[in-house]
Design a protein around this motif. Structure first.
Motif, PDB file in Angstrom:
ATOM      1  N   GLY A 240      38.274  49.292  43.379  1.00  0.00           N
ATOM      2  CA  GLY A 240      36.868  48.909  43.459  1.00  0.00           C
ATOM      3  C   GLY A 240      36.691  47.403  43.380  1.00  0.00           C
ATOM      4  O   GLY A 240      37.647  46.645  43.241  1.00  0.00           O
ATOM      5  N   ARG A 241      35.407  47.008  43.476  1.00  0.00           N
ATOM      6  CA  ARG A 241      35.102  45.567  43.467  1.00  0.00           C
ATOM      7  C   ARG A 241      34.895  45.077  42.039  1.00  0.00           C
ATOM      8  O   ARG A 241      34.394  45.814  41.194  1.00  0.00           O
ATOM      9  N   ALA A 242      35.267  43.824  41.822  1.00  0.00           N
ATOM     10  CA  ALA A 242      34.997  43.197  40.528  1.00  0.00           C
ATOM     11  C   ALA A 242      34.935  41.689  40.726  1.00  0.00           C
ATOM     12  O   ALA A 242      35.381  41.170  41.749  1.00  0.00           O
ATOM     13  N   ALA A 243      34.346  41.020  39.742  1.00  0.00           N
ATOM     14  CA  ALA A 243      34.228  39.558  39.802  1.00  0.00           C
ATOM     15  C   ALA A 243      34.634  38.998  38.449  1.00  0.00           C
ATOM     16  O   ALA A 243      34.308  39.571  37.396  1.00  0.00           O
ATOM     17  N   TYR A 244      35.371  37.903  38.482  1.00  0.00           N
ATOM     18  CA  TYR A 244      35.856  37.283  37.239  1.00  0.00           C
ATOM     19  C   TYR A 244      35.677  35.785  37.252  1.00  0.00           C
ATOM     20  O   TYR A 244      35.836  35.134  38.290  1.00  0.00           O
ATOM     21  N   ARG A 245      35.383  35.240  36.077  1.00  0.00           N
ATOM     22  CA  ARG A 245      35.505  33.807  35.805  1.00  0.00           C
ATOM     23  C   ARG A 245      36.598  33.695  34.760  1.00  0.00           C
ATOM     24  O   ARG A 245      36.410  34.157  33.622  1.00  0.00           O
ATOM     25  N   GLY A 246      37.768  33.197  35.111  1.00  0.00           N
ATOM     26  CA  GLY A 246      38.894  33.242  34.184  1.00  0.00           C
ATOM     27  C   GLY A 246      39.220  34.689  33.873  1.00  0.00           C
ATOM     28  O   GLY A 246      39.397  35.504  34.775  1.00  0.00           O
ATOM     29  N   ALA A 247      39.253  35.018  32.561  1.00  0.00           N
ATOM     30  CA  ALA A 247      39.557  36.398  32.163  1.00  0.00           C
ATOM     31  C   ALA A 247      38.290  37.219  31.940  1.00  0.00           C
ATOM     32  O   ALA A 247      38.354  38.389  31.567  1.00  0.00           O
ATOM     33  N   ARG A 248      37.126  36.595  32.155  1.00  0.00           N
ATOM     34  CA  ARG A 248      35.853  37.254  31.831  1.00  0.00           C
ATOM     35  C   ARG A 248      35.271  37.954  33.054  1.00  0.00           C
ATOM     36  O   ARG A 248      35.021  37.308  34.082  1.00  0.00           O
ATOM     37  N   ALA A 249      35.086  39.269  32.923  1.00  0.00           N
ATOM     38  CA  ALA A 249      34.474  40.014  34.029  1.00  0.00           C
ATOM     39  C   ALA A 249      32.992  39.684  34.090  1.00  0.00           C
ATOM     40  O   ALA A 249      32.316  39.582  33.064  1.00  0.00           O
ATOM     41  N   LEU A 250      32.490  39.492  35.309  1.00  0.00           N
ATOM     42  CA  LEU A 250      31.073  39.191  35.506  1.00  0.00           C
ATOM     43  C   LEU A 250      30.417  40.368  36.211  1.00  0.00           C
ATOM     44  O   LEU A 250      31.077  41.079  36.968  1.00  0.00           O
TER      45      LEU A 250
END
Ligand SMILES: NC(=O)c1ccc[n+]([C@@H]2O[C@H](COP(=O)([O-])OP(=O)(O)OC[C@H]3O[C@@H](n4cnc5c(N)ncnc54)[C@H](OP(=O)(O)O)[C@@H]3O)[C@@H](O)[C@H]2O)c1
Length: 273
Positions: A240-250
């Protein structure tokens, strides 16, 4: 042994990922412009991991050219049965509008048209993997209305900010197309949580040059440090789709017309490819 394909794998975070995956025993295909940087990367890694050169391939390409992206895709299709991880890290920052010899706006071509070709034309090689994953290093979170469908190559009103937001949003929509075709695929848009001391490849104005030269050494992370969350994502991908900034899921940026916009974008892009 997994096969990891990395665009922009000759420098910055892409190179750090290439070194890591060669060191832990996987096959790594690096796409970039500088064969000398690739040779240096493999030579350094081989000192502690002598089998690294046997598991490393370099494909020289200018990915701001559609013809080169297409040639790389064809090469991969002819020579590999499976891709386990595709990392899209090639980057060349241009603050001004620039047109390639093919007639495309250069940033749109590098940051979207080429990536679109990799994601859509390599879908079956990714499908052949048990745990396929795409890490698209396009910083997530651009507004849902950041795409100008009537002028995708920004003939009018180009600014660095608009161009950057449009390609980031387009790369998020590309995830809709990719995961619809392959529900087992993990598709991640990823940006670092703070500045990374990379090569900052690009043609930029004095302000950005000074900011990179002054701020990166003071505040920036090393590429090796910055890629740790990406390694975790690639090693244990979730479908599935996901978005991250560093290790943090957004949270994924959602608009009212995401699916429609993704289809509209694909049909516009297919016409020029
Ligand atoms: N550094 C940061 O703080 C930062 C912040 C936000 C987002 N990002 C994103 O993270 C990703 C990696 O960035 P980075 O800063 O680590 O990269 P970088 O050090 O600037 O390296 C760029 C890479 O892209 C390749 N490249 C540039 N133009 C190319 C072209 N026309 N065709 C093929 N390859 C090309 C370079 O290859 P050659 O050297 O062989 O030419 C190099 O391997 C990028 O998507 C970037 O937008 C980085």
């Amino acid at each position: 042994m997994r096969t990891i394909v990395i665009t922009g794998g000759t420098d910055g975070m892409g190179a750090a990922l290439a070194r890591h995956y060669l060191a832990v025993g996987h096959r790594v295909v690096v796409i970039g412009r500088s064969g000398a940087k690739f040779d240096a990367l493999v030579t350094t890694t081989a000192r502690r991991h002598p089998s690294a050169p046997d598991r490393a391939e370099f494909i020289a390409a200018d990915l701001s050219l559609v013809a080169d992206s297409r040639r790389v895709v064809e090469h991969l299709r002819e020579n590999y049965d499976r891709i386990d991880a595709l990392v899209l890290a090639a980057s060349f920052i241009r603050q001004r509008r620039h047109v390639t010899p093919e007639g495309h706006e250069a940033s749109w071509s590098l940051f979207f048209l080429g990536k679109y070709l990799f994601v859509t034309r390599l879908a079956d090689l990714l499908r052949a993997s048990e745990r396929p994953v795409i890490v698209n290093m396009a910083v997530p979170g651009a507004r849902a209305d950041a795409i100008d469908f009537d002028d995708l190559e920004m003939v009018d009103g180009f600014t660095f900010r608009r161009s950057n937001a449009q390609q980031r949003r387009a790369n998020e929509l590309l995830g809709i197309l990719a995961t619809e075709q392959n529900p087992d695929l993990g598709y991640i848009t990823w940006g670092p949580d703070r500045l990374v001391r990379s090569s900052f490849a690009g043609e930029v104005g004095m302000g950005m040059k000074v900011a990179a030269a002054v701020l990166a050494p003071l505040l920036g992370r090393s590429p090796e440090d910055a890629i740790r969350p990406i390694v975790d994502i690639i090693d244990t991908p979730a479908p599935g789709r996901a978005a991250y900034r560093g290790a943090r899921a957004l949270p994924l940026t959602g608009g009212a017309h995401d699916e429609k916009d993704a289809i509209r974008l694909a049909s516009a892009v297919e016409k020029v490819l």
